[in-house]
Design a protein around this motif. Structure first.
Motif, PDB file in Angstrom:
ATOM      1  N   LEU A 196       0.835  -1.197   0.000  1.00  0.00           N
ATOM      2  CA  LEU A 196       0.000   0.000   0.000  1.00  0.00           C
ATOM      3  C   LEU A 196       0.869   1.246   0.000  1.00  0.00           C
ATOM      4  O   LEU A 196       2.006   1.209   0.476  1.00  0.00           O
ATOM      5  CB  LEU A 196      -0.882   0.062   1.250  1.00  0.00           C
ATOM      6  CG  LEU A 196      -1.917  -1.014   1.470  1.00  0.00           C
ATOM      7  CD1 LEU A 196      -2.575  -0.823   2.828  1.00  0.00           C
ATOM      8  CD2 LEU A 196      -2.965  -0.968   0.382  1.00  0.00           C
ATOM      9  N   LEU A 197       0.309   2.338  -0.492  1.00  0.00           N
ATOM     10  CA  LEU A 197       0.928   3.643  -0.330  1.00  0.00           C
ATOM     11  C   LEU A 197       0.344   4.238   0.941  1.00  0.00           C
ATOM     12  O   LEU A 197      -0.858   4.463   1.031  1.00  0.00           O
ATOM     13  CB  LEU A 197       0.616   4.544  -1.527  1.00  0.00           C
ATOM     14  CG  LEU A 197       1.258   4.122  -2.832  1.00  0.00           C
ATOM     15  CD1 LEU A 197       0.695   4.944  -3.985  1.00  0.00           C
ATOM     16  CD2 LEU A 197       2.765   4.275  -2.763  1.00  0.00           C
ATOM     17  N   LEU A 198       1.185   4.451   1.929  1.00  0.00           N
ATOM     18  CA  LEU A 198       0.750   4.998   3.212  1.00  0.00           C
ATOM     19  C   LEU A 198       1.427   6.336   3.443  1.00  0.00           C
ATOM     20  O   LEU A 198       2.551   6.553   2.989  1.00  0.00           O
ATOM     21  CB  LEU A 198       1.108   4.046   4.354  1.00  0.00           C
ATOM     22  CG  LEU A 198       0.513   2.647   4.313  1.00  0.00           C
ATOM     23  CD1 LEU A 198       1.033   1.823   5.488  1.00  0.00           C
ATOM     24  CD2 LEU A 198      -1.004   2.704   4.335  1.00  0.00           C
ATOM     25  N   ALA A 199       0.749   7.195   4.174  1.00  0.00           N
ATOM     26  CA  ALA A 199       1.335   8.467   4.591  1.00  0.00           C
ATOM     27  C   ALA A 199       1.583   8.402   6.093  1.00  0.00           C
ATOM     28  O   ALA A 199       0.919   7.649   6.808  1.00  0.00           O
ATOM     29  CB  ALA A 199       0.375   9.610   4.271  1.00  0.00           C
ATOM     30  N   ARG A 200       2.542   9.195   6.552  1.00  0.00           N
ATOM     31  CA  ARG A 200       2.797   9.278   7.995  1.00  0.00           C
ATOM     32  C   ARG A 200       1.949  10.402   8.583  1.00  0.00           C
ATOM     33  O   ARG A 200       1.730  11.429   7.955  1.00  0.00           O
ATOM     34  CB  ARG A 200       4.269   9.582   8.287  1.00  0.00           C
ATOM     35  CG  ARG A 200       5.258   8.469   8.003  1.00  0.00           C
ATOM     36  CD  ARG A 200       4.997   7.173   8.716  1.00  0.00           C
ATOM     37  NE  ARG A 200       5.068   7.167  10.152  1.00  0.00           N
ATOM     38  CZ  ARG A 200       5.966   6.505  10.862  1.00  0.00           C
ATOM     39  NH1 ARG A 200       6.920   5.831  10.276  1.00  0.00           N
ATOM     40  NH2 ARG A 200       5.917   6.523  12.179  1.00  0.00           N
ATOM     41  N   ARG A 201       1.480  10.169   9.780  1.00  0.00           N
ATOM     42  CA  ARG A 201       0.797  11.203  10.578  1.00  0.00           C
ATOM     43  C   ARG A 201       1.338  11.049  11.979  1.00  0.00           C
ATOM     44  O   ARG A 201       0.875  10.213  12.747  1.00  0.00           O
ATOM     45  CB  ARG A 201      -0.711  11.009  10.543  1.00  0.00           C
ATOM     46  CG  ARG A 201      -1.454  12.097  11.308  1.00  0.00           C
ATOM     47  CD  ARG A 201      -2.955  11.929  11.086  1.00  0.00           C
ATOM     48  NE  ARG A 201      -3.676  12.983  11.738  1.00  0.00           N
ATOM     49  CZ  ARG A 201      -4.637  12.783  12.630  1.00  0.00           C
ATOM     50  NH1 ARG A 201      -4.992  11.554  12.968  1.00  0.00           N
ATOM     51  NH2 ARG A 201      -5.263  13.792  13.168  1.00  0.00           N
ATOM     52  N   GLY A 202       2.363  11.805  12.272  1.00  0.00           N
ATOM     53  CA  GLY A 202       3.081  11.619  13.530  1.00  0.00           C
ATOM     54  C   GLY A 202       3.733  10.258  13.511  1.00  0.00           C
ATOM     55  O   GLY A 202       4.404   9.888  12.550  1.00  0.00           O
ATOM     56  N   ASP A 203       3.501   9.463  14.542  1.00  0.00           N
ATOM     57  CA  ASP A 203       4.048   8.105  14.606  1.00  0.00           C
ATOM     58  C   ASP A 203       3.192   7.097  13.852  1.00  0.00           C
ATOM     59  O   ASP A 203       3.612   5.970  13.631  1.00  0.00           O
ATOM     60  CB  ASP A 203       4.146   7.640  16.070  1.00  0.00           C
ATOM     61  CG  ASP A 203       5.226   8.379  16.840  1.00  0.00           C
ATOM     62  OD1 ASP A 203       6.149   8.927  16.205  1.00  0.00           O
ATOM     63  OD2 ASP A 203       5.138   8.417  18.083  1.00  0.00           O
ATOM     64  N   ASP A 204       1.985   7.496  13.484  1.00  0.00           N
ATOM     65  CA  ASP A 204       1.015   6.584  12.881  1.00  0.00           C
ATOM     66  C   ASP A 204       1.054   6.639  11.356  1.00  0.00           C
ATOM     67  O   ASP A 204       1.813   7.415  10.771  1.00  0.00           O
ATOM     68  CB  ASP A 204      -0.388   6.929  13.392  1.00  0.00           C
ATOM     69  CG  ASP A 204      -0.478   6.852  14.911  1.00  0.00           C
ATOM     70  OD1 ASP A 204       0.200   6.001  15.507  1.00  0.00           O
ATOM     71  OD2 ASP A 204      -1.228   7.664  15.496  1.00  0.00           O
TER      72      ASP A 204
END
Length: 131
Positions: free
Chosen positions: A46-54
């Motif tokens: 998957l293409l995921l983005a970071r949001r802080g540590d998540d």
């Protein structure tokens, strides 16, 4: 038709992207999950983005795809990105504006043009010391 398209992706594109993601190369992350009926382990690129540590996932094919249903059923999974394994202890619906913001531009602009509004937050477990 939709099932045929997903099957084609699974048996063609995934064969290329899974090894790249496993090696930490390219833009893909792996979501490691267990089949809710079969009990078999799976890896989904998957293409995921970071949001802080998540991590943030955009559900391109909706919430009825197997990887997502498996993670929801299990309540957890692993994300492998850049060769690092992150334990995910829950997955939550994320408001569209927050999801788009996580992807940043130019990806968010493309997602807006495509009218993508279905995002999920993959929460990294507090005991995960790799983040």
């Amino acid at each position: 038709m939709r099932e045929a398209w997903l099957g084609l992706l699974k048996h063609s594109l995934n064969r290329v992207t899974v090894p790249l993601a496993r090696a930490g190369r390219g833009p893909f992350a792996l979501v490691r999950h267990v089949g809710r009926r079969s009990g078999r382990p799976y890896e989904t690129p998957l293409l995921l983005a970071r949001r802080g540590d998540d991590f943030v996932a955009e559900l391109t094919y909706g919430p009825n795809v197997d990887w997502y249903r498996n993670v929801v059923a299990a309540g957890h999974c692993q994300v492998v990105t850049a060769g690092v394994v992150h334990e995910i202890d829950r997955i939550e619906v994320l408001p569209p504006d927050d999801g788009l913001r996580a992807f940043g531009n130019p990806a968010a602009a493309v997602l807006r043009l495509l009218r993508r509004r279905d995002f999920r937050l993959l929460h990294v477990a507090a005991f995960d010391s790799r983040t």
